[in-house]
Design an enzyme around this catalytic site. Structure first.
Site, mmCIF file in Angstrom:
data_model
loop_
_atom_site.group_PDB
_atom_site.id
_atom_site.type_symbol
_atom_site.label_atom_id
_atom_site.label_comp_id
_atom_site.label_asym_id
_atom_site.label_seq_id
_atom_site.Cartn_x
_atom_site.Cartn_y
_atom_site.Cartn_z
ATOM 1 N N GLU A 1 1.020 -1.314 -0.134
ATOM 2 C CA GLU A 1 0.294 -0.016 0.226
ATOM 3 C C GLU A 1 0.574 1.184 0.221
ATOM 4 O O GLU A 1 0.747 2.248 0.830
ATOM 5 C CB GLU A 1 -0.973 0.112 1.532
ATOM 6 C CG GLU A 1 -2.616 -1.592 1.740
ATOM 7 C CD GLU A 1 -3.099 -1.532 1.872
ATOM 8 O OE1 GLU A 1 -2.716 -0.149 2.608
ATOM 9 O OE2 GLU A 1 -3.927 -2.567 1.869
ATOM 10 N N HIS B 1 -15.361 -10.531 6.247
ATOM 11 C CA HIS B 1 -14.139 -10.779 7.238
ATOM 12 C C HIS B 1 -12.966 -10.364 7.411
ATOM 13 O O HIS B 1 -12.845 -10.635 6.580
ATOM 14 C CB HIS B 1 -14.257 -12.435 6.500
ATOM 15 C CG HIS B 1 -15.110 -13.124 6.674
ATOM 16 N ND1 HIS B 1 -15.499 -14.311 5.795
ATOM 17 C CD2 HIS B 1 -16.796 -13.252 7.453
ATOM 18 C CE1 HIS B 1 -16.182 -15.514 6.168
ATOM 19 N NE2 HIS B 1 -17.678 -14.452 6.707
ATOM 20 N N GLU B 2 -12.988 -9.022 8.843
ATOM 21 C CA GLU B 2 -11.365 -8.789 8.683
ATOM 22 C C GLU B 2 -11.046 -10.606 9.714
ATOM 23 O O GLU B 2 -11.046 -10.563 10.661
ATOM 24 C CB GLU B 2 -12.006 -7.963 9.831
ATOM 25 C CG GLU B 2 -10.148 -7.319 9.849
ATOM 26 C CD GLU B 2 -9.377 -7.038 9.153
ATOM 27 O OE1 GLU B 2 -9.256 -6.684 8.188
ATOM 28 O OE2 GLU B 2 -8.105 -7.920 9.476
ATOM 29 N N GLU C 1 -5.439 -6.613 0.698
ATOM 30 C CA GLU C 1 -3.813 -7.081 1.445
ATOM 31 C C GLU C 1 -3.423 -8.545 1.037
ATOM 32 O O GLU C 1 -2.625 -8.970 2.050
ATOM 33 C CB GLU C 1 -4.212 -7.136 3.538
ATOM 34 C CG GLU C 1 -4.463 -5.464 4.472
ATOM 35 C CD GLU C 1 -5.746 -5.094 4.436
ATOM 36 O OE1 GLU C 1 -6.474 -5.699 3.835
ATOM 37 O OE2 GLU C 1 -5.926 -3.937 4.025
ATOM 38 N N GLU D 1 -8.898 4.226 0.916
ATOM 39 C CA GLU D 1 -8.159 4.070 1.840
ATOM 40 C C GLU D 1 -7.812 5.431 2.604
ATOM 41 O O GLU D 1 -7.770 6.152 3.266
ATOM 42 C CB GLU D 1 -9.108 3.806 3.001
ATOM 43 C CG GLU D 1 -7.375 2.153 2.480
ATOM 44 C CD GLU D 1 -7.468 0.836 2.590
ATOM 45 O OE1 GLU D 1 -8.486 0.882 3.918
ATOM 46 O OE2 GLU D 1 -6.321 0.040 3.010
HETATM 47 C C1 NOJ Z 1 -8.264 -2.191 5.737
HETATM 48 C C2 NOJ Z 1 -9.322 -3.238 4.063
HETATM 49 O O1 NOJ Z 1 -7.957 -2.108 2.897
HETATM 50 C C3 NOJ Z 1 -9.970 -2.042 4.796
HETATM 51 O O2 NOJ Z 1 -11.006 -1.728 2.655
HETATM 52 C C4 NOJ Z 1 -11.007 -2.392 5.029
HETATM 53 O O3 NOJ Z 1 -11.933 -1.619 6.250
HETATM 54 C C5 NOJ Z 1 -10.182 -2.770 6.670
HETATM 55 N N1 NOJ Z 1 -8.801 -2.808 6.929
HETATM 56 C C6 NOJ Z 1 -10.325 -3.083 8.156
HETATM 57 O O4 NOJ Z 1 -10.881 -4.188 7.886
HETATM 58 CA CA CA Z 2 -6.154 -1.694 3.372
#
Ligand code: NOJ
Ligand code: CA
Length: 713
Positions: free
Chosen positions: A171, A414-415, A484, A508
């Site tokens: 990133e 899903h984080e 990621e 972001e």
């Molecule tokens: C990073 C991701 O790119 C973003 O889109 C997400 O909202 C956050 N992580 C939280 O999971």
């Molecule tokens: Ca990201």
């Protein structure tokens, strides 16, 4: 003595000539040469229209246990063949893709050990792919790659658009420099990146875009990254030679191999026209055909999300500011005190569903719906999320029914917190939960250091995990958009349920301090060559403090630039990322986002220069409508184009969304004009583009739209 020496030289020359192989591209513009050096080291070189692209470069591997696949080879076989097919992608920029190449497969036998290694070259009109293959053999079955030593000897001190090599994040903003300047600029390029963990002073990531002083556009990347670590490139900046730099695992090893096996393809795209690079389909063509029998459930999606409000800091993923500990078994959040700023609450989600339904979107993403966020932030823990337990104010069933009644699909989030084994343990129940509640797409994420500890985001083990998650999702008819995860390498041809990835600096960052205004003119030359990106465009309010007074970020783009991205940044998954309240302020411009297609029959690359501008026109799948997007860099410019891509003999109403003459990404980003004119394929346009700006056009056939009072362009 002299005579003997002469004879020896002659014999060596003849032997070399025997082992030298040539391969031409179908149109003859590219020439690949393979040969063995006197000591049996394999080398290749590539030229385009007689100009060097890759100068003679070595190939091979250092293995563990003092073994090597570097020299003392002889050629035991060399086969050439040709291939020409046209295949139909499930979704894409074009209806059909031609896969046309000439191939050379050289079988090498190492004299001392008997090890056999095949190098397979595929030469297309727009570049080269090659990989190493290890057939079943007696002496070499299990082996560990210590280092891959593939070289890419550059034909000079080229200009590069690069991001630092890194095992854990992609990133970054791009730096444009000469190869010789990378070393001096590395520290600056890394500064400020929130996830950076590892780098080398001259190491960069692929896909790497390069340009030579004699006007060649060259791109180095890889295709079909499967069961192998991702490749970075380390530069010997005295000689301008890149060498493959594989992502290590927790023990510092690179790849565990078991013959029969192959490496990913190493790719070198080349043209004297930058547009050929962004149009190239080499990466997909080097991947296997679709492995899914039924693809009827895979559908392009235009979506909004309860998301930007968390990214900007207005609302929270977490439900409470207290810290209940999930891993201690405290999962009863009904007893926790709500912080009053939790985004994913049922009433608020319904507002998003209403907005999506009103404006014709397909789906709504909701993040922060499941317990665990309080525990996770700032921590690296084995078990944080279970992916099935909602916060008390998020009523899954009620939301499902409400969305269904409005014709809207919900997108799951899903984080994984990068706790990969935890995710794998919960995957079946998580996917089953999705199916039960009507979700058929998941956005997954891998924020933070990988668990098991010491693993990296792009090492072999986790590369395998990303594919496992994708294959498992396919079993459940679930589409995947992984953030990621490792940069894509065309795997979406084989598994078209991979409808998106982030794997680069996305929107972001506009709320984390801003990105360079020309970032979106580089991404199509780099990140997008491997597959679509969930870039999440559509920011209409650039002053982020208007959303959250504590966030002083400024999005470095004009409003119209954001419209153009729906065309220039191809993806079958497109988000309108801003808040509904910001769209409601600019409904006339929002119309373009509502109208624009997400799946295409044709794509025409009209103008392209990395870091400067990209102009693309695309014909929507099935409807015959055309859309055009153009984005610029950090300087204002005038774009002069012809509409000769339009269907002949037809008149179209063109709605042109443009930067106002006084627009500027920093000082006046929301100044735009919208005009409607009549055009044909003979029409020409001269259009102002502000710094950090762009323009967007929709074309609808005149007999399908009101034309009264409209003038010709
Ligand atoms: C990073 C991701 O790119 C973003 O889109 C997400 O909202 C956050 N992580 C939280 O999971
Ligand atoms: Ca990201």
């Amino acid at each position: 003595m002299k005579r003997m020496l002469a004879l020896l030289l002659l014999v060596t020359a003849v032997l070399n000539a025997v082992s030298a192989q040539e391969l031409h591209s179908p149109n003859n513009n590219l020439l690949l040469q393979f040969s063995l050096r006197d000591d049996g080291t394999p080398t290749y070189d590539l030229s385009y229209k007689g100009k060097p692209v890759v100068k003679p470069s070595k190939m091979g591997f250092a293995l563990k246990d003092n073994k090597q696949l570097l020299d003392s080879f002889s050629v035991s076989d060399a086969k050439t063949s040709s291939f020409d097919e046209t295949w139909t992608p499930v979704w894409g920029e074009v209806k059909t893709i031609r896969n046309h190449y000439n191939e050379l497969a050289v079988t090498l036998t190492q004299k001392r050990t008997g090890y056999i290694m095949v190098i397979r070259f595929r030469l297309f009109d727009d570049g080269l792919g090659f990989r190493y293959e290890f057939p079943t053999q007696k002496n070499l079955t299990y082996f560990v790659v210590k280092d891959e030593r593939t070289e890419f000897a550059m034909p000079g001190d080229l200009i590069a658009w690069w991001i630092p090599g890194d095992y854990d994040t992609q990133e970054y903003d791009y730096t444009k420099s000469r190869l010789s300047e990378i070393r001096g600029l590395m520290a600056k390029a890394i500064t400020g990146n929130i996830s950076q963990t590892s780098f080398s002073t001259t190491g960069v990531q692929t896909s790497l875009m390069l340009k030579s002083d004699d006007g060649l556009y060259i791109n180095l990347h890889e295709a079909a990254l499967i069961n192998y670590p991702a490749m970075h490139l380390n530069l010997d900046d005295k000689n301008m030679v890149f060498q493959s730099w594989l992502t290590p695992d927790a023990r510092g090893d690179k790849a565990y191999m078991q013959a029969p096996c192959t490496t990913p393809w190493r790719t070198v795209m080349v043209s004297d026209d930058a547009r050929d690079i962004i149009a190239s389909k080499i990466t997909y063509n080097l991947n296997e055909p679709c492995k899914l029998k039924d693809v009827s459930w895979i559908k392009p999606i235009k979506y909004i999300g309860v998301w930007w409000e968390m990214i900007t800091g207005r609302s929270t993923w977490a439900y409470t500011d207290e810290y209940p500990a999930v891993q201690l078994g405290i999962t009863d959040y009904t007893k926790a005190k709500p912080n009053g700023r939790h985004g994913a609450n049922t009433a608020h989600v319904k507002e998003y569903i209403d907005f999506a339904a009103k404006h014709g979107f397909d789906a709504v993403l909701v993040e922060g719906w499941n317990i665990g966020w309080e525990d996770w932030f700032g921590n690296s823990k084995d078990y944080v999320f279970d992916f099935v337990t909602p916060y008390p104010d998020f009523n899954v069933k009620e939301i499902q029914e409400y969305a269904k009644s409005k014709g809207i699909k919900m997108i799951m989030h899903h984080e994984t917190s990068s706790s990969v084994r935890n995710y794998e343990r919960h995957m079946d129940t998580a996917y089953q939960f999705m199916k039960k509640f009507g979700y058929d797409a998941v956005k997954s994420g891998y924020v933070g250091p990988i668990l098991p500890r010491g693993e990296n985001h792009y090492s072999q083990w986790i590369v395998n995990h990303y594919l496992y998650a994708l294959q498992k999702a396919a079993e459940y008819h679930i589409m995947v958009n992984a953030h990621e995860a490792v940069r894509p390498t065309g795997l979406a041809r084989t598994y078209p349920n991979l409808i998106g990835n982030e794997s680069a600096r996305g929107t972001e960052y506009q709320a984390f301090g801003g990105s360079k205004p020309n970032h979106v003119t580089v991404l199509p030359f780099t990140r997008l060559l491997g597959g679509p990106m969930d870039y999440t465009p559509g920011i209409f309010e650039m002053d982020i403090s208007k959303i959250n007074p504590e966030n002083k970020s400024h999005a470095n783009c004009t409003l119209v630039n954001q419209l153009a991205l729906y065309v220039t940044m191809y993806s079958p998954l497109q988000m309108a990322a801003d808040l509904p309240e910001n769209y409601n302020r600019f409904l006339d411009a929002f119309q373009f986002i509502k109208d624009v297609a997400v799946d295409w029959d044709e794509s025409k690359y009209i103008e392209a220069e990395p870091g400067e501008y990209i102009t693309v026109a695309r014909k929507a799948k099935g409807t015959g409508k055309w859309f055009l997007g153009s984005v610029g860099g950090d300087q204002p410019r005038t774009s002069r184009i012809a509409f000769d891509f339009l269907d002949a003999g037809k008149t179209y109403v063109a709605t042109i969304y443009a930067d106002a003459p006084n627009a500027d990404y920093k000082t006046n980003p929301q100044a735009y004009t919208i005009r409607k004119v009549l055009v044909t394929n003979k029409s020409k346009l001269s259009q102002f583009v502000a710094a950090g700006g762009g323009y967007a056009i929709s074309f609808v056939e005149a007999d399908k739209q009101q034309t009264k009072g409209l003038k010709k362009l």
